[in-house]
Write an enzyme that holds these catalytic residues in place. Structure first.
Site, mmCIF file in Angstrom:
data_model
loop_
_atom_site.group_PDB
_atom_site.id
_atom_site.type_symbol
_atom_site.label_atom_id
_atom_site.label_comp_id
_atom_site.label_asym_id
_atom_site.label_seq_id
_atom_site.Cartn_x
_atom_site.Cartn_y
_atom_site.Cartn_z
ATOM 1 N N ASP A 1 0.449 -1.205 0.134
ATOM 2 C CA ASP A 1 -0.382 -0.160 0.378
ATOM 3 C C ASP A 1 0.903 1.554 -0.309
ATOM 4 O OD1 ASP A 1 -2.006 -1.096 0.511
ATOM 5 O OD2 ASP A 1 -2.432 -1.318 2.322
ATOM 6 N N TYR B 1 2.462 1.767 -3.364
ATOM 7 C CA TYR B 1 1.361 2.226 -4.209
ATOM 8 C C TYR B 1 0.951 3.533 -4.100
ATOM 9 C CZ TYR B 1 -3.770 2.560 -6.438
ATOM 10 O OH TYR B 1 -4.293 2.836 -7.040
ATOM 11 N N ASP B 2 0.978 4.432 -2.395
ATOM 12 C CA ASP B 2 0.930 6.194 -2.427
ATOM 13 C C ASP B 2 1.730 6.236 -2.820
ATOM 14 O OD1 ASP B 2 -1.894 4.275 -1.400
ATOM 15 O OD2 ASP B 2 -1.332 4.496 1.532
ATOM 16 N N SER C 1 -34.448 -8.260 -14.842
ATOM 17 C CA SER C 1 -34.173 -8.564 -14.117
ATOM 18 C C SER C 1 -34.111 -10.506 -14.299
ATOM 19 C CB SER C 1 -35.713 -8.332 -12.764
ATOM 20 O OG SER C 1 -37.217 -8.831 -13.724
ATOM 21 N N GLU D 1 -22.765 -5.672 -10.448
ATOM 22 C CA GLU D 1 -23.111 -6.011 -8.946
ATOM 23 C C GLU D 1 -21.871 -4.738 -8.568
ATOM 24 O OE1 GLU D 1 -26.728 -6.883 -8.978
ATOM 25 O OE2 GLU D 1 -26.913 -6.661 -6.811
ATOM 26 N N ARG E 1 -29.716 0.288 -12.195
ATOM 27 C CA ARG E 1 -31.016 0.102 -12.979
ATOM 28 C C ARG E 1 -31.921 0.263 -13.159
ATOM 29 N NH1 ARG E 1 -34.969 -3.611 -11.932
ATOM 30 N NH2 ARG E 1 -35.207 -5.397 -13.336
ATOM 31 N N GLU F 1 -23.003 -18.783 -10.520
ATOM 32 C CA GLU F 1 -21.814 -17.594 -9.411
ATOM 33 C C GLU F 1 -22.408 -16.922 -8.344
ATOM 34 O OE1 GLU F 1 -22.395 -13.714 -12.310
ATOM 35 O OE2 GLU F 1 -23.114 -15.521 -14.149
ATOM 36 N N LYS G 1 -31.909 -19.403 -4.707
ATOM 37 C CA LYS G 1 -32.131 -18.598 -3.424
ATOM 38 C C LYS G 1 -31.604 -19.144 -2.209
ATOM 39 C CE LYS G 1 -32.904 -13.993 -3.528
ATOM 40 N NZ LYS G 1 -34.191 -13.440 -3.215
ATOM 41 N N CYS H 1 -8.050 3.239 33.644
ATOM 42 C CA CYS H 1 -9.381 2.532 33.076
ATOM 43 C C CYS H 1 -8.674 1.250 32.791
ATOM 44 C CB CYS H 1 -10.343 2.451 31.952
ATOM 45 S SG CYS H 1 -12.075 1.978 31.716
ATOM 46 N N CYS I 1 -15.210 6.792 28.147
ATOM 47 C CA CYS I 1 -15.037 6.678 29.274
ATOM 48 C C CYS I 1 -13.624 7.866 29.068
ATOM 49 C CB CYS I 1 -14.502 5.285 29.438
ATOM 50 S SG CYS I 1 -13.102 5.467 30.864
ATOM 51 N N LYS J 1 -24.965 -15.237 -6.361
ATOM 52 C CA LYS J 1 -24.993 -13.985 -6.423
ATOM 53 C C LYS J 1 -25.245 -12.708 -5.437
ATOM 54 C CE LYS J 1 -30.779 -12.712 -6.836
ATOM 55 N NZ LYS J 1 -30.116 -11.047 -6.045
ATOM 56 N N LYS K 1 -26.872 -19.768 -15.703
ATOM 57 C CA LYS K 1 -27.458 -19.364 -16.279
ATOM 58 C C LYS K 1 -26.216 -20.245 -17.144
ATOM 59 C CE LYS K 1 -26.242 -14.835 -14.561
ATOM 60 N NZ LYS K 1 -25.628 -13.077 -15.198
ATOM 61 N N CYS L 1 -14.670 1.343 34.465
ATOM 62 C CA CYS L 1 -13.895 2.245 36.135
ATOM 63 C C CYS L 1 -14.468 3.364 37.056
ATOM 64 C CB CYS L 1 -12.517 2.497 35.265
ATOM 65 S SG CYS L 1 -12.520 4.470 34.169
ATOM 66 N N ASP M 1 -24.835 -9.456 -2.972
ATOM 67 C CA ASP M 1 -26.190 -8.708 -2.909
ATOM 68 C C ASP M 1 -25.647 -6.966 -2.785
ATOM 69 O OD1 ASP M 1 -29.103 -8.072 -1.451
ATOM 70 O OD2 ASP M 1 -28.180 -8.810 0.318
ATOM 71 N N CYS N 1 -17.977 5.192 33.318
ATOM 72 C CA CYS N 1 -18.082 4.407 32.817
ATOM 73 C C CYS N 1 -17.738 3.199 33.555
ATOM 74 C CB CYS N 1 -16.528 3.738 32.260
ATOM 75 S SG CYS N 1 -15.434 2.902 31.753
ATOM 76 N N TYR O 1 -18.485 -6.593 -9.424
ATOM 77 C CA TYR O 1 -18.150 -7.651 -10.369
ATOM 78 C C TYR O 1 -18.799 -7.710 -10.971
ATOM 79 C CZ TYR O 1 -14.501 -9.192 -6.406
ATOM 80 O OH TYR O 1 -14.018 -9.290 -5.698
HETATM 81 O O1 D41 Z 1 -24.497 -11.326 -8.684
HETATM 82 C C1 D41 Z 1 -26.028 -11.174 -8.745
HETATM 83 N N1 D41 Z 1 -26.107 -10.259 -7.637
HETATM 84 C C2 D41 Z 1 -26.670 -11.054 -10.268
HETATM 85 C C3 D41 Z 1 -27.736 -10.450 -10.537
HETATM 86 C C4 D41 Z 1 -25.911 -11.710 -11.181
HETATM 87 N N2 D41 Z 1 -24.443 -12.780 -10.726
HETATM 88 N N3 D41 Z 1 -25.965 -12.275 -12.421
HETATM 89 C C5 D41 Z 1 -27.335 -11.396 -13.289
HETATM 90 N N4 D41 Z 1 -27.515 -11.655 -14.260
HETATM 91 C C6 D41 Z 1 -28.334 -11.749 -14.798
HETATM 92 C C7 D41 Z 1 -28.957 -11.731 -16.297
HETATM 93 C C8 D41 Z 1 -29.449 -12.798 -16.475
HETATM 94 C C9 D41 Z 1 -30.093 -10.772 -16.580
HETATM 95 C C10 D41 Z 1 -27.862 -11.394 -17.030
HETATM 96 C C11 D41 Z 1 -28.144 -10.442 -12.009
HETATM 97 C C12 D41 Z 1 -28.696 -9.922 -13.082
HETATM 98 N N5 D41 Z 1 -28.989 -10.478 -13.802
HETATM 99 C C13 D41 Z 1 -29.913 -9.065 -12.560
HETATM 100 N N6 D41 Z 1 -29.572 -8.485 -10.704
HETATM 101 C C14 D41 Z 1 -30.900 -8.034 -10.189
HETATM 102 C C15 D41 Z 1 -31.375 -7.875 -11.308
HETATM 103 C C16 D41 Z 1 -31.128 -8.569 -12.324
#
Ligand code: D41
Length: 670
Positions: free
Chosen positions: A33, A36-37, A82, A174, A137, A114, A313, A431, A425, A116, A289, A410, A118, A407, A224
């Site tokens: 780091d 780099y800095d 979606s 994301e 989005r 992959e 999920k 303490c 404190c 998902k 997919k 102490c 959040d 505190c 990513y």
């Molecule tokens: O990691 C994710 N949240 C993620 C979201 C992912 N790995 N792949 C995604 N692929 C799609 C499509 C299939 C429509 C290209 C997604 C999402 N959609 C997505 N995230 C939020 C709305 C849609």
């Protein structure tokens, strides 16, 4: 000359981009780091001196102007779809069957899986290899233009890597905040009395929608890629190929992407679930997919989601339980944090019985009280959080908890600066909760510099109750240390020797060692130089303190409250009685060595006869300012072996350069 500066700037930009790529995309950093800095600092300086060579895509140009009011709307050229959900193996198998039937094939085609992530979906657009637009989005058709904010995300390149890329390349992915970054950021926000975020997702969303890019740049966001929007030419025939191609272009792609038959995907789900807590980010499932883009297109869409993908999920990580009590915890820096004690509940694979509440503002915001039924959310190794109180299940007798005035460890009084969320404190040295931290600081290299007295030994000494205050260190004997933690006679003698030599110190080091809040090395030095004498400093009024450079009202009041505590003054007296002493800087004995006041010195490369800190300290004694970077204002550069860019720069600026031998001669008797 100017040619060489322009090319040096280009080299620095290329080097920084390469390091960004190695770090964010390949996940294998190749420099530290601080190096780099240093590169960034050097680049900034050169750009400042030569604005004519400023490249708008330079890594220093990530933070731009803030929008006047809110974000503009952006219509997505290709809508952001979606994704459908499945919640168990049965539903997942039906998803596979549907695909097979629709494609009139005998087998389920090759798929990818992959994590998902959040976070929140983002579209970033490159034209001719340059980042030109980033949009949220929104409803999938129109989002918000967050380009200025996205430019501050270090893992997103401002220009694509390599020489061949589509003219138009829109990447969907994301934006997230990693768990560790989230925890560290919340700690920082809380200590600065700012609002903390409930979870990494909210933190990422809130940060991305923050109007001031300079604030966004302090928020540790990551990105990513998971797909494409508008593109002027295809990047591959399969999802796997497309992701590989993006990685080649310098775009971060989730390393957890796998490709396989349906059966392998089912196994991957179980492994991912098992790995979930250990991952650096929060995930809420696995996205599956169809790998072949041709088959993806053949499958088409239902409503707003493609048929070729589904999100499998994970079980929820939120549940309700009863909050039994709100306890107070005193941290190592004196911050008093409320902690929720819960009726134990099984959540996402572990039993949860505590949740953090951050600070008293958070307690007030949630209006959480002992006896309440609360929603608890656990996510990975992030400490469980209270999401909300279930209001209609509150017992009639419930009362809010009071902010403590002393505190809990102490009994020293509690401080809360104006407008601050954190209460602390004031016990400092006395303490018990803060003891280890204080003693570590006291013995540290830049404070009393007691070699051999580190965290491990201090823990033992504290545990045995041999050391409770810094003064106790000077009461230890070699005999007592011998045998502790397998310490031999020789190392015991060495430790005592360094404790004894540390008694001979400087006023500035001593002040710094006391660990007064906000009194760092530099402030300690200024205070020592201004007051010269401990007695005068202890007696100094708030106003006297405010007259010192760099000391504002807050630091002044920290200094005052520190010396107002009787125990602190008596520990200081004990230290002095035990032999801690420093040269009297008020005595006007002639100083050895030349007068360097008004000069700025820079050290680079390795020194052999002394450390850089020692050299800096001596230079300061002679009146010089010691700086970390070379500029036109630099008076002298001391260059040891291995000196690099600073030396080149000093030479190009015509700054005097000397070697270590000359420096030692200059110090003479010092
Ligand atoms: O990691 C994710 N949240 C993620 C979201 C992912 N790995 N792949 C995604 N692929 C799609 C499509 C299939 C429509 C290209 C997604 C999402 N959609 C997505 N995230 C939020 C709305 C849609």
């Amino acid at each position: 000359m100017t040619d060489s500066i322009a090319s040096h700037i280009r080299d620095l930009i290329t080097a920084i981009r390469r390091h960004d790529y190695n770090y964010h995309v390949l996940d294998t950093p190749t420099i530290g780091d601080s190096q780099y800095d240093e590169l960034t600092r050097e680049l900034k300086q050169l750009e400042l001196e030569h604005p004519e060579f400023l490249d708008p895509n330079s890594p220093t140009q990530r933070v731009g102007a803030k929008p006047d009011s809110g974000f503009d709307e952006v219509t997505h050229r290709v809508s952001m779809l979606s994704i459908d959900n499945v919640f168990d193996l049965d539903e997942f198998r039906q998803f596979g069957e549907r695909i097979k039937d629709r494609l009139h094939q005998a087998d389920i085609p090759q798929m990818t899986a992959e994590p998902k992530l959040d976070g929140l979906a983002l579209s970033i657009r490159y034209e001719q290899g340059q980042l030109v637009l980033a949009a949220t989005r929104g409803d999938g058709q129109t989002g918000e233009n967050v380009t200025q904010n996205v430019r501050t995300i270090r893992s997103i390149p401002l220009i694509l890597k390599g020489s061949h890329f589509p003219e138009v390349l829109e990447i969907r992915g994301e934006v997230i905040m990693k768990k560790a970054d989230f925890v560290a950021m919340n700690r920082r926000l809380s200590e600065a009395s700012e609002k903390v975020f409930v979870n990494p997702r909210n933190a990422a969303a809130g940060s991305l929608r923050q109007l001031d890019p300079s604030i966004v740049s302090t928020r540790p966001l990551s990105f990513y890629a998971y797909g494409l929007g508008e593109v002027s030419e295809p990047l591959g025939d399969t999802h796997t190929e497309v992701m590989d191609a993006l990685r080649q272009l310098g775009i971060p792609v989730n390393p957890g992407l796998i490709t396989g038959e349906a059966e392998a995907i089912e196994k991957a789900y179980d492994s991912l679930m098992a790995e979930r807590d250990a991952l650096p980010y929060e995930i809420d499932g696995m996205v599956v997919k169809v790998d072949s883009i041709a088959l993806q297109n053949a499958l088409g869409f239902v409503a707003r989601a493609p048929r070729f993908a589904t999100a499998w999920k994970f079980p929820a990580q939120e549940a309700s339980t009863r909050l039994v009590a709100i306890d107070l915890q005193v941290g190592r820096t004196g911050a008093i944090t409320p902690v929720a004690r819960l009726e134990p509940i099984f959540l996402g694979g572990v039993t949860v019985s505590n949740a953090t509440l951050h600070n008293f503002d958070e307690v007030a915001r949630l209006d959480v009280r002992p006896g309440d039924q609360v929603m608890v959310r656990r996510a990975g190794d992030v400490i469980p959080q209270i999401v909300k109180v279930i209001a209609d299940r509150r017992p009639d007798s419930s009362k809010p908890i009071a902010i403590p005035s002393v505190c809990p460890v102490c009994q020293s009084s509690v401080e809360r600066a104006d407008g601050e969320a954190v209460i602390r404190c004031s016990g400092g040295l006395i303490c018990q909760a803060q003891r280890l931290e204080h003693l570590k600081h006291f013995a540290s290299r830049k404070a009393m510099d007691i070699d051999g007295v580190g965290e491990r030994l201090l823990e033992i000494l504290i545990e045995k109750e041999w050391v409770t205050t810094p003064a106790d260190l000077y009461r230890l004997s070699a005999d007592s240390l011998q045998g502790l933690d397998r310490m031999g006679a020789k190392s015991a003698r060495n430790v005592i020797h360094s404790i004894t030599t540390s008694k001979q110190t400087t006023f500035a080091r001593f002040l710094y060692a006391l660990g007064i809040r906000d009194v760092g090395e530099a402030t300690a030095r200024t205070l020592a130089a201004s007051f010269g004498d401990l007695g005068r400093l202890i007696e100094a009024s708030h106003e006297d303190l405010m007259n010192v450079d760099d000391v504002g009202p807050i630091v002044a009041s920290h200094i005052r409250s520190f010396f107002e505590v009787d125990r602190h003054r008596s520990i200081i007296q004990e230290l002095i009685d035990l032999g801690v002493q420093w040269p009297d800087v008020t005595a006007s004995a002639p100083r050895n060595g030349p007068d360097l006041s008004g000069q700025t010195w820079v050290l680079t490369g390795t020194l052999e006869s002394m450390t850089r800190d020692e050299a800096s300290e001596k230079l300061r004694v002679l009146g010089a300012k010691v700086s970390g970077s070379v500029s036109a204002k630099t008076s002298v550069l001391v260059a040891g072996p291995g000196a690099g860019s600073k030396l080149t720069k000093a030479e190009s600026l015509g700054v005097d350069v000397i070697d270590e031998a000359t420096l030692t001669a200059l110090f003479g008797e010092l």
